[in-house]
Scaffold this active site. Structure first.
Site, PDB file in Angstrom:
ATOM      1  N   CYS B  37       0.842  -1.130  -0.053  1.00  0.00           N
ATOM      2  CA  CYS B  37       0.130  -0.117   0.048  1.00  0.00           C
ATOM      3  C   CYS B  37       0.720   1.161   0.066  1.00  0.00           C
ATOM      4  O   CYS B  37       0.482   2.336   0.054  1.00  0.00           O
ATOM      5  CB  CYS B  37      -0.956  -0.083   1.184  1.00  0.00           C
ATOM      6  SG  CYS B  37      -1.554  -1.696   1.554  1.00  0.00           S
ATOM      7  N   ASP B  39       2.756   2.251   2.330  1.00  0.00           N
ATOM      8  CA  ASP B  39       2.738   2.919   4.051  1.00  0.00           C
ATOM      9  C   ASP B  39       2.921   1.569   4.828  1.00  0.00           C
ATOM     10  O   ASP B  39       2.252   0.754   4.782  1.00  0.00           O
ATOM     11  CB  ASP B  39       1.492   3.747   4.357  1.00  0.00           C
ATOM     12  CG  ASP B  39       0.958   4.781   3.412  1.00  0.00           C
ATOM     13  OD1 ASP B  39       1.776   5.755   3.513  1.00  0.00           O
ATOM     14  OD2 ASP B  39      -0.114   4.494   2.908  1.00  0.00           O
ATOM     15  N   CYS B  63       4.941   8.280   2.425  1.00  0.00           N
ATOM     16  CA  CYS B  63       4.689   9.285   1.815  1.00  0.00           C
ATOM     17  C   CYS B  63       4.804  10.359   2.820  1.00  0.00           C
ATOM     18  O   CYS B  63       5.070  10.246   4.272  1.00  0.00           O
ATOM     19  CB  CYS B  63       3.442   9.898   1.052  1.00  0.00           C
ATOM     20  SG  CYS B  63       2.007   9.985   2.237  1.00  0.00           S
ATOM     21  N   CYS B 106      -3.438   8.354   5.954  1.00  0.00           N
ATOM     22  CA  CYS B 106      -2.295   8.365   6.634  1.00  0.00           C
ATOM     23  C   CYS B 106      -2.531   8.408   8.224  1.00  0.00           C
ATOM     24  O   CYS B 106      -2.151   7.999   8.975  1.00  0.00           O
ATOM     25  CB  CYS B 106      -1.299   9.546   6.282  1.00  0.00           C
ATOM     26  SG  CYS B 106      -0.751   9.243   4.470  1.00  0.00           S
TER      27      CYS B 106
END
Lengths: 408, 137
Positions: B37, B39, B63, B106
């Site tokens: 994914c 992350d 990110c 996130c």
């Protein structure tokens, strides 16, 4: 200028290129004094514009070994791809309903293919080998008696690999199948001679080789003649294949850009290859760095590199002094890694960790040295932040880990 | 994509980067996300005998927004009880960092990381408590 004065350093020449000042200079008079419509047959303004358009047509044809009559102006390679693929498939529909392309093509090819699927065509999307090149036997095996059109790009926009168009075209020719080639990333980088290449349709762009944005061309073979159903109807310009007033200044720019490319291709490729090798030598001592796509069958302008255990978008953020592009499409809403890297069979984390660095006419050795030093520094910083790097150092194989969240 | 100043600040000066020994009884470790994914967050908390989070560490692959979200929560959980830490909501993280809609996941991941770290600590404590009970019996 020193590097610091022109930050960020532009290393995204595969996205677009600056207009060469020599090209811009040629274009300007056609915006002001020589503004005529080339379709105006009744006065000198029109005649002068027509002469300029035909000169440019000959310049484009010259670079690719075509007859000027085989060059149709469009708004860019995307339109050329659309006209070639939809135009040919619809015209020859009674001959068969099967089309073949690669999973690694540009969206300007893949999306028209999807549209044709909605119209009832069947499309095979072939995966290339792990190095990005199509396997000729696999290609041959995908052909059916229903196949009428194949579309395969000459130079891939993300990984820069060069397909064997001559061999693929020969197979198509033998089976009576039309062959379209997207050459947007190829002109000025690899020699193209349509007099000998078995290609029926070829798409071109101006802004990838130091011409203006918004103009392109489609090569449509005359012998044997290829027919297309036009997408845009109107005043019957370009032999009825693409109506609309021709943007003379853009066309003049494209012609001059192609002329300059023909003049400098050999020396420019050599210079850029030396810069590419300088970059690769610079990062050679970094661990867990992978080049995506074949190194040999590749234009020297393109470097697509995965820095394992570092996520591409955060790396781009860290190297904001460089204008590069990420193979991961995380900047869009999709959060999907590049469809090209996926089609090569790259793991998700490698696909998420890639940067596309593309060199061009104005790239210098100082630019390369700056980029290498910055990348080394930032990759080290981000790896110090990365739990995946920790696990790698501990010898844990990430494929054996049971990951908690599959929802994202 | 334009990042907020707060995201840039956490990204460029991440707080509490590092690792605690996962084997220590007073450490809770939460690892959430997946490489596929794009992350992966690892959040660790060090908890006092009174149940107060005394310190926190993180490492994140992801990110800029993912790095900033995890850096922020290491600051937020410090000094909180486990119960208080469990009430931190992703919406507060997203609001503090001015995350755009495409980056909300996130903040969700950061909330999940807190919960996972607290659960890991509690599981360890539960195991220790029953060990003690067993040896006392």
């Amino acid at each position: 200028m020193t590097s610091a004065e022109k930050l960020p350093i532009y290393l995204d020449y595969a996205a677009t290129t600056p207009v060469d000042p020599r090209v811009a200079e040629k274009m300007i008079p056609y915006l002001t004094e020589l503004f005529g419509n080339q379709a105006s047959r009744s006065h000198a303004y029109g005649w002068r514009a027509e002469a300029a358009v035909e000169t440019a047509r000959a310049q484009v044809a010259e670079l690719v070994g075509a007859d000027p009559k085989e060059i149709i102006w469009t708004s860019g390679a995307t339109e050329s791809d659309n006209l070639a693929i939809k135009g040919a498939a619809r015209f020859y529909r009674q001959k068969g309903n099967h089309l073949i392309t690669l999973a690694t093509e540009h969206k300007a090819v893949l999306d028209p293919m999807r549209e044709l699927e909605r119209e009832g065509f069947k499309v095979s999307y072939l995966n290339p080998e792990a190095n990005g090149l199509v396997d000729l036997a696999a290609f041959q095996a995908a052909i059916t008696p229903e196949t009428i059109l194949v579309s395969i790009m000459l130079v891939n926009n993300e990984i820069g690999v060069i397909q064997d168009i001559a061999a693929l075209g020969a197979i198509c020719r033998e089976r009576g199948i039309l062959f379209h080639v997207d050459a947007a990333q190829a002109t000025g980088k690899v020699p193209i001679d349509l007099k000998t290449l078995p290609v029926d349709l070829m798409s071109f762009s101006a802004h990838k080789i130091y011409g203006p944005q918004g103009i392109g061309a489609l090569y449509v073979r005359r012998r044997p003649r290829v027919h297309l159903e036009p997408l845009i109807h109107g005043g019957g310009h370009e032999r009825g294949l693409r109506s609309g007033t021709l943007p003379t200044h853009q066309i003049v720019g494209m012609g001059e850009a192609y002329r300059l490319a023909g003049e400098s291709m050999g020396s420019e490729n050599e210079r850029i290859r030396a810069l590419r090798d300088r970059f690769l030598a610079g990062i050679a001592d970094m661990e867990e760095v992978y080049l995506n796509g074949d190194l040999e069958a590749r234009v020297p302008h393109n470097l697509n590199v995965s820095f394992n255990f570092v996520e591409g978008e955060s790396l781009m953020m860290a190297v904001k002094e460089l204008a590069v592009s990420s193979g991961s499409a995380c900047t869009s809403a999709s959060l999907e890694p590049s469809h090209v890297l996926r089609a090569l069979g790259r793991s998700d984390e490698l696909a998420h960790s890639s940067l596309r660095i593309t060199l061009g006419r104005y790239t210098t050795a100082q630019d390369i040295d700056f980029a290498v030093a910055l990348l080394k520094d930032k990759v080290a910083k981000l790896r110090a932040l990365s739990p995946l790097w920790d696990m790698h150092l501990q010898g844990i194989d990430l494929n054996t880990v049971q990951w908690a969240a599959a929802a994202h | 994509m334009a990042y907020s100043d707060k995201v840039l600040d956490h990204y460029e000066n991440p707080r509490n980067v590092g690792t605690f020994d996962t084997g220590e009884d007073d450490v809770g470790t939460g690892m959430v996300g997946a490489p596929a994914c794009g992350d992966v967050m690892r959040l660790q908390i060090k908890v006092s005998p009174e149940g107060i989070i005394e310190d926190a560490r993180f490492k994140t692959y992801g990110c800029g927004s993912a790095i900033a979200s995890s850096s922020l929560v290491t600051e937020w959980v410090k000094g909180k009880t486990l119960e208080e830490a469990m009430t931190i909501k992703n919406a507060e993280i997203a609001e503090e960092l001015a995350l755009p809609p495409v980056k909300i996941h996130c903040s969700v991941l950061a909330e999940d990381a807190i919960k996972a770290a607290v659960e890991d600590y509690r599981a360890k404590q539960g195991a220790t408590a029953s060990d003690t009970a067993a040896s006392a019996a």
